[in-house]
Structure formats: C-alpha cells, structure tokens
Design a protein around this motif. Structure first.
Motif, PDB file in Angstrom:
ATOM      1  N   TYR A 158       0.862  -1.184   0.000  1.00  0.00           N
ATOM      2  CA  TYR A 158       0.000   0.000   0.000  1.00  0.00           C
ATOM      3  C   TYR A 158       0.895   1.229   0.000  1.00  0.00           C
ATOM      4  CZ  TYR A 158      -3.430   3.511   1.241  1.00  0.00           C
ATOM      5  OH  TYR A 158      -4.229   4.639   1.227  1.00  0.00           O
ATOM      6  N   ASN A 159       0.668   2.116  -0.966  1.00  0.00           N
ATOM      7  CA  ASN A 159       1.436   3.346  -1.087  1.00  0.00           C
ATOM      8  C   ASN A 159       0.547   4.558  -0.849  1.00  0.00           C
ATOM      9  OD1 ASN A 159       3.647   1.843  -1.725  1.00  0.00           O
ATOM     10  ND2 ASN A 159       3.920   2.657  -3.787  1.00  0.00           N
ATOM     11  N   ALA A 160       0.961   5.394   0.074  1.00  0.00           N
ATOM     12  CA  ALA A 160       0.313   6.679   0.328  1.00  0.00           C
ATOM     13  C   ALA A 160       1.313   7.774  -0.023  1.00  0.00           C
ATOM     14  CB  ALA A 160      -0.118   6.764   1.793  1.00  0.00           C
ATOM     15  N   PRO A 161       0.881   9.025  -0.077  1.00  0.00           N
ATOM     16  CA  PRO A 161       1.820  10.089  -0.440  1.00  0.00           C
ATOM     17  C   PRO A 161       3.053  10.176   0.449  1.00  0.00           C
ATOM     18  CG  PRO A 161      -0.427  10.897  -0.589  1.00  0.00           C
ATOM     19  CD  PRO A 161      -0.499   9.526   0.034  1.00  0.00           C
ATOM     20  N   GLU A 162       2.947   9.775   1.709  1.00  0.00           N
ATOM     21  CA  GLU A 162       4.076   9.944   2.617  1.00  0.00           C
ATOM     22  C   GLU A 162       4.571   8.648   3.238  1.00  0.00           C
ATOM     23  OE1 GLU A 162       2.910  12.843   5.453  1.00  0.00           O
ATOM     24  OE2 GLU A 162       3.107  14.524   4.058  1.00  0.00           O
ATOM     25  N   TYR A 163       3.973   7.519   2.912  1.00  0.00           N
ATOM     26  CA  TYR A 163       4.477   6.261   3.454  1.00  0.00           C
ATOM     27  C   TYR A 163       4.102   5.104   2.533  1.00  0.00           C
ATOM     28  CZ  TYR A 163      -0.279   5.201   5.097  1.00  0.00           C
ATOM     29  OH  TYR A 163      -1.617   4.946   5.151  1.00  0.00           O
ATOM     30  N   ALA A 164       4.791   3.980   2.735  1.00  0.00           N
ATOM     31  CA  ALA A 164       4.544   2.785   1.933  1.00  0.00           C
ATOM     32  C   ALA A 164       4.817   1.549   2.782  1.00  0.00           C
ATOM     33  CB  ALA A 164       5.419   2.774   0.684  1.00  0.00           C
ATOM     34  N   VAL A 165       3.972   0.539   2.629  1.00  0.00           N
ATOM     35  CA  VAL A 165       4.129  -0.743   3.328  1.00  0.00           C
ATOM     36  C   VAL A 165       4.078  -1.862   2.283  1.00  0.00           C
ATOM     37  CG1 VAL A 165       3.219  -2.274   5.093  1.00  0.00           C
ATOM     38  CG2 VAL A 165       2.993   0.196   5.366  1.00  0.00           C
ATOM     39  N   THR A 166       5.010  -2.795   2.347  1.00  0.00           N
ATOM     40  CA  THR A 166       5.089  -3.857   1.345  1.00  0.00           C
ATOM     41  C   THR A 166       5.453  -5.188   2.003  1.00  0.00           C
ATOM     42  OG1 THR A 166       5.945  -2.220  -0.219  1.00  0.00           O
ATOM     43  CG2 THR A 166       6.075  -4.518  -0.868  1.00  0.00           C
ATOM     44  N   ILE A 167       4.848  -6.272   1.505  1.00  0.00           N
ATOM     45  CA  ILE A 167       5.175  -7.636   1.941  1.00  0.00           C
ATOM     46  C   ILE A 167       5.507  -8.471   0.701  1.00  0.00           C
ATOM     47  CG2 ILE A 167       4.346  -9.724   3.069  1.00  0.00           C
ATOM     48  CD1 ILE A 167       2.512  -7.998   4.755  1.00  0.00           C
ATOM     49  N   HIS A 168       6.667  -9.130   0.729  1.00  0.00           N
ATOM     50  CA  HIS A 168       7.099  -9.989  -0.369  1.00  0.00           C
ATOM     51  C   HIS A 168       7.123 -11.444   0.086  1.00  0.00           C
ATOM     52  CE1 HIS A 168       8.737  -6.338  -2.351  1.00  0.00           C
ATOM     53  NE2 HIS A 168       8.632  -7.045  -3.456  1.00  0.00           N
ATOM     54  N   GLY A 169       6.713 -12.333  -0.798  1.00  0.00           N
ATOM     55  CA  GLY A 169       6.904 -13.765  -0.620  1.00  0.00           C
ATOM     56  C   GLY A 169       7.792 -14.268  -1.735  1.00  0.00           C
ATOM     57  N   LEU A 170       9.045 -14.603  -1.416  1.00  0.00           N
ATOM     58  CA  LEU A 170      10.059 -14.928  -2.417  1.00  0.00           C
ATOM     59  C   LEU A 170      10.441 -16.399  -2.363  1.00  0.00           C
ATOM     60  CD1 LEU A 170      12.320 -11.844  -1.593  1.00  0.00           C
ATOM     61  CD2 LEU A 170      10.625 -11.972  -3.417  1.00  0.00           C
ATOM     62  N   ASN A 171      11.246 -16.807  -3.372  1.00  0.00           N
ATOM     63  CA  ASN A 171      11.808 -18.171  -3.394  1.00  0.00           C
ATOM     64  C   ASN A 171      10.728 -19.229  -3.191  1.00  0.00           C
ATOM     65  OD1 ASN A 171      14.357 -16.998  -3.701  1.00  0.00           O
ATOM     66  ND2 ASN A 171      14.675 -16.917  -1.483  1.00  0.00           N
ATOM     67  N   ASN A 172       9.713 -19.197  -4.050  1.00  0.00           N
ATOM     68  CA  ASN A 172       8.595 -20.147  -3.959  1.00  0.00           C
ATOM     69  C   ASN A 172       7.887 -20.052  -2.614  1.00  0.00           C
ATOM     70  OD1 ASN A 172       9.490 -20.895  -6.483  1.00  0.00           O
ATOM     71  ND2 ASN A 172      10.460 -22.774  -5.798  1.00  0.00           N
ATOM     72  N   LEU A 173       7.784 -18.806  -2.128  1.00  0.00           N
ATOM     73  CA  LEU A 173       7.112 -18.484  -0.864  1.00  0.00           C
ATOM     74  C   LEU A 173       7.789 -19.138   0.338  1.00  0.00           C
ATOM     75  CD1 LEU A 173       3.350 -18.663  -1.958  1.00  0.00           C
ATOM     76  CD2 LEU A 173       4.960 -16.741  -2.080  1.00  0.00           C
ATOM     77  N   ASN A 174       9.122 -19.291   0.256  1.00  0.00           N
ATOM     78  CA  ASN A 174       9.905 -19.792   1.386  1.00  0.00           C
ATOM     79  C   ASN A 174      10.594 -18.663   2.152  1.00  0.00           C
ATOM     80  OD1 ASN A 174       9.576 -22.702   1.247  1.00  0.00           O
ATOM     81  ND2 ASN A 174      10.690 -22.589  -0.688  1.00  0.00           N
ATOM     82  N   THR A 175      10.689 -17.487   1.521  1.00  0.00           N
ATOM     83  CA  THR A 175      11.298 -16.329   2.159  1.00  0.00           C
ATOM     84  C   THR A 175      10.298 -15.185   2.148  1.00  0.00           C
ATOM     85  OG1 THR A 175      13.495 -16.995   1.384  1.00  0.00           O
ATOM     86  CG2 THR A 175      13.240 -14.729   2.140  1.00  0.00           C
TER      87      THR A 175
END
Length: 294
Positions: free
Chosen positions: A176-193
C-alpha cells in the motif's frame, strides 16, 4: 526526496523506497569512481571502477549508450575488465504505445559463454506487465505483473522452464502506497522467504524505513531486522544511518560538491566487536564513492 511510487515498473520494485533508503549511498565495500559524459549527438559514455576493500581486486567497465528519445530507441555497449561484452537494444513505444522491447546479450570471448535475454514490457495506467525469455538458459520464460488501484498494489512473478515443462520459480507481493508512506510484503523463493518493509517520509528533510526478512529454509532461526534513516543537511548534502539486529551500524554521508560532481563516504561498524584487539576478520569497513558527470 524520494516518494512512494504509484505503480512501480515491476513487482520487484514494490518496496523500492524502503530498499533504496537501506541500501543506497553506503559505499563502505571499497572505493568507487564513476565518470559520465555526453556528446551533442546523444551518445553517453560511462567509465566505472571499484576497488574491493576485502579482496583488493579492481573491477571496472566502460559503457557507451546511444539514445534517440524521439523514436524511442536506445543502444548500449559495455566492456568489463572481466572481458565480458554486453549489448542492449531498447525500443519503446515503437510497435505500440506503452510497449517496450528490450534485447540483451552478453559474451565471454575467453570461454565462449554467452547469454541472450528478450524482454517485453507493457505499461498502462494501473498495470505494468513484463515477459522475459532467457534463450540459452533453459530456455526459461519469466513473467511478472503489477496492479495498482487507490494506493493498493499487488504483484506476482513466475518462471517457466520450457524444456522441462514446469514452473521453476514463483513469488508474490502486496503493498500500500500513500503520499508519505509505503508498506510492502514480499513472498520470495517459492514463498519460502518473506520480507516486510516500511517507508515513511517524516518531513521534507527526514525519511525513515525498516525491513524484516524471514527465511523458512535458513539454518539460523529468527527474523533479520534492519532500520534506517536519512536526513538532509541542506540542498546539497545528506547523511544516512542504519543498524541491523546483528549489531552492524552503517553510516553514510553524501555531498554534491558542484553540479555534476558528487562524493559519498561510508562506514560500517560491528558494534559487538568494538573491543576486539585482533578481530578474526574485517570487523569494520570504510569506503568512498566519487561521481563526475560532464
């Protein structure tokens, strides 16, 4: 001052504001020099070199790039000190509006090793899609897409091995990106990381961010955590600081000496080994980076 992107060019760029805050402008791995120049005909030359403080090895490359923005054309040739020849041809908005074709190759004359990558990028309001075919490796086809609406972002990537006929890699991200902040969640490596990042533009002069990473297959348990901040001293200088849960404190200072000339200095301190008289390895690191653009 960086701002959270509305819809980034690829799914990997979700959380870019936080990643840039925590990774860029910390040149403590050695001494780097970069010189750029541009001719009236639109050819840009770049010479870059890095002396690694650990191995003492010096690596560099020379790059020439021709750009024709009017026709959406760019051609880049690079030759590295490892004797690797790289070529890249970019065509943007040439076949269709919002469509970019990117063809990249590399060749190692000594061994005959080569690679070729064909990329297609399609950009429209609220959605960016990419497809890449690695001709000699696999061959493997990779695709990723980013959707954005009202600040919410979703991205996913998948790699398909054509020869074996199966998906070899997949990942996903939400944010989620707002004008003054951003929050991100990644699921990498076949969702192992999994990684979670946060970026906050506190004021016009101060930025802050954090990132946590959990690897389900790691031999060490727990979550890797890193927090950092950036403060502008004036329009030509800023300082950065970050620390992780391993006790490594990093400091950075960047100064624009004059238009086109920039100097950066970095220092990393292992706070858990400050009292070691003869540390087993390089507990602390220091480095510098200089950029000239004429």
């Amino acid at each position: 001052m960086s701002l959270p992107q509305p819809v980034p060019p690829s799914w990997k760029d979700l959380g870019k504001s936080s990643n840039d805050l925590l990774t860029k402008d910390y040149p403590f791995f050695g001494t780097a020099l970069e010189v750029k120049s541009k001719t009236p005909s639109g050819v840009t030359f770049k010479v870059a070199g890095l002396r690694d403080s650990k191995s003492q090895a010096i690596n560099g490359d020379i790059e020439a790039k021709y750009s024709d923005p009017k026709n959406g054309l760019a051609f880049t040739e690079t030759w590295t000190t490892s004797n690797i020849l790289k070529s890249q041809l970019e065509l943007e908005n040439y076949l269709a509006k919002g469509l970019k074709l990117d063809f990249s190759t590399s060749l190692v004359p000594d061994s005959g090793s080569k690679s070729a990558l064909v990329n297609l990028v399609y950009k429209q309001s609220g959605v960016h899609t990419r497809g890449a075919l690695d001709v000699f490796k696999g061959p493997t086809f990779t695709t990723d897409t980013v959707f954005g609406r009202d600040g919410f972002l979703f991205g996913a990537e998948a790699a398909y091995n054509v020869t074996e006929g199966k998906i070899s890699r997949y990942a996903a991200a939400v944010g989620y990106n707002a004008p003054e902040y951003a929050v991100t969640i990644h699921g990498l490596n076949n969702l192992n990381t999994f990684s979670a990042s946060y970026y906050h533009r506190v004021s016009s002069d101060v930025e802050a961010g954090a990132k946590a990473v959990y690897d389900a297959k790691s031999t060490t348990s727990g979550v890797a955590l890193e927090v950092g901040t950036k403060a502008y001293l004036d329009s030509a200088a800023f300082v950065k600081a970050k620390i992780n849960n391993a006790g490594v404190l990093a400091l950075g200072y960047t100064q624009t000496l004059r238009p086109g000339v920039k100097a950066s200095f970095g220092l990393a301190l292992d706070t858990q080994r400050l009292n070691d008289i003869v540390p087993a390895g390089p507990a602390h690191k220091v480095g510098a980076s200089f950029t000239f653009e004429v």
